[in-house]
Design an enzyme around this catalytic site. Structure first.
Site, PDB file in Angstrom:
ATOM      1  CE  LYS A   1      -4.344   1.542   2.060  1.00 30.06           C
ATOM      2  NZ  LYS A   1      -5.430   1.205   3.019  1.00 30.06           N
TER       3      LYS A   1
ATOM      4  CD  GLU B   1     -19.058  -2.877   8.739  1.00 26.13           C
ATOM      5  OE1 GLU B   1     -19.136  -3.944   8.095  1.00 26.13           O
ATOM      6  OE2 GLU B   1     -18.193  -2.011   8.495  1.00 26.13           O
TER       7      GLU B   1
ATOM      8  NE  ARG C   1     -22.074  -4.391   4.098  1.00 27.58           N
ATOM      9  CZ  ARG C   1     -21.071  -4.393   3.233  1.00 27.58           C
ATOM     10  NH1 ARG C   1     -19.879  -4.731   3.636  1.00 27.58           N
ATOM     11  NH2 ARG C   1     -21.279  -4.018   1.992  1.00 27.58           N
TER      12      ARG C   1
HETATM   13  C1  LIG Z   1     -18.783  -1.871   5.008  1.00 24.52           C
HETATM   14  C2  LIG Z   1     -17.560  -0.992   5.118  1.00 24.52           C
HETATM   15  N1  LIG Z   1     -16.908  -0.924   6.305  1.00 24.52           N
HETATM   16  C3  LIG Z   1     -15.834  -0.139   6.430  1.00 24.52           C
HETATM   17  C4  LIG Z   1     -15.374   0.608   5.376  1.00 24.52           C
HETATM   18  C5  LIG Z   1     -14.193   1.540   5.550  1.00 24.52           C
HETATM   19  N2  LIG Z   1     -13.060   1.134   4.736  1.00 24.52           N
HETATM   20  C6  LIG Z   1     -12.795   1.673   3.566  1.00 24.52           C
HETATM   21  S1  LIG Z   1     -11.418   1.055   2.853  1.00 24.52           S
HETATM   22  C7  LIG Z   1     -11.162   0.037   4.184  1.00 24.52           C
HETATM   23  C8  LIG Z   1      -9.989  -0.876   4.214  1.00 24.52           C
HETATM   24  C9  LIG Z   1     -10.002  -1.761   3.012  1.00 24.52           C
HETATM   25  O1  LIG Z   1      -8.857  -2.592   3.074  1.00 24.52           O
HETATM   26  P1  LIG Z   1      -8.471  -3.397   1.767  1.00 24.52           P
HETATM   27  O2  LIG Z   1      -9.692  -3.992   1.183  1.00 24.52           O
HETATM   28  O3  LIG Z   1      -7.388  -4.307   2.138  1.00 24.52           O
HETATM   29  O4  LIG Z   1      -7.977  -2.285   0.736  1.00 24.52           O
HETATM   30  P2  LIG Z   1      -6.599  -1.463   0.760  1.00 24.52           P
HETATM   31  O5  LIG Z   1      -6.952  -0.112   1.320  1.00 24.52           O
HETATM   32  O6  LIG Z   1      -5.633  -2.216   1.590  1.00 24.52           O
HETATM   33  O7  LIG Z   1      -6.190  -1.392  -0.683  1.00 24.52           O
HETATM   34  C10 LIG Z   1     -12.147   0.195   5.124  1.00 24.52           C
HETATM   35  C11 LIG Z   1     -12.217  -0.526   6.410  1.00 24.52           C
HETATM   36  C12 LIG Z   1     -16.085   0.513   4.165  1.00 24.52           C
HETATM   37  N3  LIG Z   1     -15.723   1.242   3.072  1.00 24.52           N
HETATM   38  N4  LIG Z   1     -17.158  -0.296   4.062  1.00 24.52           N
END
Ligand SMILES: Cc1ncc(C[n+]2csc(CCOP(=O)(O)OP(=O)(O)O)c2C)c(N)n1
Ligand SMILES: CC(=O)[C@@H](O)[C@H](O)COP(=O)(O)O
Ligand SMILES: [Mg+2]
Length: 636
Positions: free
Chosen positions: A288, A378, A406
């Site tokens: 990342k 969630e 959710r």
């Molecule tokens: C249902 C939901 N919960 C929490 C989030 C907040 N959120 C956005 S990106 C993220 C992390 C995603 O991690 P990953 O899929 O590994 O993507 P990366 O940022 O590492 O590329 C979170 C928790 C969200 N967008 N949707």
């Protein structure tokens, strides 16, 4: 300031243009795309580290696939800046997340290349599988369907529901797992450990490379040979991994782990995978923030969405406070739950993958055995909290209002029906701002107030938040407290906490002719509006109701006994929200008055700064003042 793309990127207005370049130019294209993302985000803001981490994957996918016919779904979509830039949005990408500009996430109505609207995580496999099954049904044999999902999003239950189905779907779905060991905060859970095992298992990787090269040689001999080699590969995998591969056990052909930053290798692999039938998953290992030192080697959580920064030095510009630096509500939550937990050993903290965003990380650091990041889960967060509550503990389950959507059934079925003491802290309630409609906390007042046993409250300032948090610890049942993204109004907020009688509202200012009833932080806009109106000789009354459920009946008797014109204001949906509750109360108690409701209208409101959206919907301070002016004019 005009930000210019590099020489090759400047020639790419679509994936067809990308395909005109030779493979050995792809590395330069990746470099230019990465630089363009750095140039734009450093000046205009937005999500950052995730898009840098998938630059090569994005280029390889659009180089190999025939998008938009081949359908590409991004999970969450915060990493899709490269995708947008390569699909015709390079020159207006500086409007990303700006009022009236591009969305910060893929959106169907924005581009044919955005095959599915995203923003909430873990939806991509379900969506792509739906598309794949539809294509199969319609006889579209050549279409590819690809879901790109991060390791964090893979911790969402929906992803497993979708893989469970994909494994028996007889489609050619390709899932690409973008594994960078990060969510917003470091990723958590057994899945993360498992993925690390696979990635670091030298024996497995050595054997796998040999199998892979054998597959490459044999695959020229037609599908029967491929069948043989895939059985050998499967046997080796399960043997070497000492446990069956998690994905293979769901009947998904697992490939990887591969270097997610080697664009030419990715082109080869994705091309090969096109010809392999059946549902499959490609495990890509990425970093990342790749390619931009401070993001790649610094605090990856900070660089998830750093705000504006100096791209040369990596210095992140602090927002200049307009007023004395009042804390964000989330900070007050984070410090207050620790204060309460020190006094009350029953108090626990739960967050679904938002430790920093909610400030639950403060409690996680100080009391690691009492505060939990459960991953992007969630539904689990709510029912896990319910489990804690059955044992006499008092869980504070902190979930962003829109992400709470959710886990609605878990709130009803697992908490309210059993009348368990769970405290729901709904952060980012009301307009979320630049994240737009997927993230606006528009509905929680409506969706929570109809649940039996549930208390629904909203503080107008930090002191009120602390008092409501303390009050919730004294209430034996489900209790929700909602508050907005961003700044509070009280620099000196560490005030002593007191219990508030459940349902009790408060008068902010006496007045005549019109009564303004507000709920939550938006009450501060009414204070500003009253100051404006006072200069015109108008003096409406202002009541901060503090609770939507139960409403303060005594106060409302006073209001409807004295006023024939009532204005309700909420940073939430008008349909079924706070104003609706007031009208219901008025009708149920035999009063009649002109009640006008200000709030989020019954339509989708796009992205922009919070104040821009409040203004658009007529409940910024000027909008509230205008409503009062109009009401004063009208004879009732
Ligand atoms: C249902 C939901 N919960 C929490 C989030 C907040 N959120 C956005 S990106 C993220 C992390 C995603 O991690 P990953 O899929 O590994 O993507 P990366 O940022 O590492 O590329 C979170 C928790 C969200 N967008 N949707
Ligand atoms: C993409 C996503 O869902 C998160 O990054 C979200 O944008 C965080 O919102 P806050 O910035 O309000 O914490
Ligand atoms: Mg990740």
């Amino acid at each position: 300031m005009t930000i210019k793309p590099g020489k090759l990127l400047a020639q790419i207005d679509s994936p067809d243009d990308l395909k005109k370049f030779s493979k050995d130019q792809l590395v330069q294209i990746c470099d230019e795309l990465r630089q363009y993302i750095v140039d734009i985000v450093s000046v205009y803001g937005g999500h950052f580290g995730a898009s840098l981490g998938v630059v090569e994957l994005t280029v390889a996918l659009h180089y190999v696939l025939n998008t938009p016919e081949d359908q590409l779904v991004w999970d969450v979509g915060h990493q899709a800046y490269g995708h947008k830039i390569l699909t015709g949005r390079r020159d207006n990408f500086h409007t990303n997340r700006v009022y009236g500009g591009l969305s910060g996430f893929p959106k169907r109505k924005e581009s044919e290349f955005d095959t599915f609207g995203v923003g909430h995580s873990s939806t991509s496999i379900s969506a792509a599988l739906g598309m794949a099954v539809a294509s199969k049904y319609k006889g579209e044999k050549d279409k590819q369907h690809v879901a790109v999902i991060g390791d964090g999003s893979m911790t969402g239950g929906m992803a497993f529901e979708a893989m469970n189905h994909a494994g028996v779907s007889d489609t050619n779905l390709l899932i690409i797992l973008n594994d960078n060991c990060m969510s917003i905060d470091p990723n958590v859970g057994a899945l993360k450990d498992y993925l690390t095992d696979i990635t670091t298992s030298h024996t497995y990787n050595k054997v796998k490379d040999e199998v892979w090269s054998l597959l490459g040689k044999i695959s020229k001999f037609g599908s029967s040979a491929q069948e043989i080699i895939s059985k050998i590969e499967g046997a080796i995998k399960s043997a070497v991994l000492k446990q069956s591969n998690l994905f293979e056990s769901l009947n998904l052909r697992y490939f990887g782990p591969v270097d997610g930053h080697d664009v030419n290798h990715l082109v080869e692999i994705i091309s090969d995978l096109r010809d392999i039938p059946g549902p499959k998953i490609l495990h890509c290992v990425t970093v990342k923030g790749k390619g931009y030192g401070p993001a790649e080697n610094g605090n990856k959580t900070t660089w998830h969405a750093p705000g504006l920064f100096d791209k040369v030095t990596g210095e992140i510009f602090k927002k200049v406070p307009s007023a004395p630096q009042a804390p964000k509500y989330q900070d007050v939550f984070g410090h207050t739950i620790v204060e309460l937990a020190k006094e009350n050993p029953k108090i626990m903290g739960v967050t679904p993958a938002m430790p920093s965003g909610s400030s639950m990380n403060i409690m996680m650091k100080e009391m690691p055995d009492r505060a939990f990041d459960v991953g992007i889960a969630e539904q689990h967060a709510v029912t896990f909290s319910a489990g804690l509550a059955t044992q006499g503990l008092i869980p504070f389950c902190n979930i962003y209002s829109s992400f709470m959507q959710r886990a609605y059934d878990q709130v009803v079925h697992d908490v309210a029906l059993q009348n368990l003491q769970v405290v729901f802290c709904l952060d980012r309630a009301g307009f979320a701002g630049a994240d737009g409609p997927t993230h606006h906390g528009a509905y929680d007042l409506a969706y929570f107030r109809c649940i039996p046993n549930m208390v629904v409250s909203a503080p107008m300032n930090e002191e009120e938040l602390r008092n409501l948090m303390f009050t919730a610890t004294q209430f034996e049942g489900p209790f929700s407290i909602r508050y907005p993204r961003g700044q509070g109004v009280m620099p000196e907020w560490r005030t002593p906490m007191r219990e508030i009688p459940i349902g009790q509202g408060r008068i902010v200012q006496e007045g005549e002719e019109v009564a303004i009833l507000t709920i939550g932080h938006i009450g501060n806009y009414a204070v500003e509006a009253c100051a404006m109106l006072a200069k015109e000789g108008l003096k409406p009354a202002h009541y901060d109701m503090r609770f939507v459920k139960p409403l303060d009946g005594e106060l409302l008797q006073e209001v409807f006994g004295k006023f024939k014109k009532v204005l309700t204001v909420e940073d939430g949906c008008i349909m079924g929200g706070f104003g609706s509750a007031v009208i219901e109360w008025m009708s149920d108690h035999g009063y009649a008055a002109q009640v006008r409701r200000l709030g989020i209208p019954d339509r989708i409101v796009e992205h922009g700064e919070q104040i821009e959206l409040h203004r658009e919907c007529g409940f910024d301070p000027e909008g509230i003042a205008n409503a009062v002016r109009e009401m004063v004019e009208v004879e009732v």
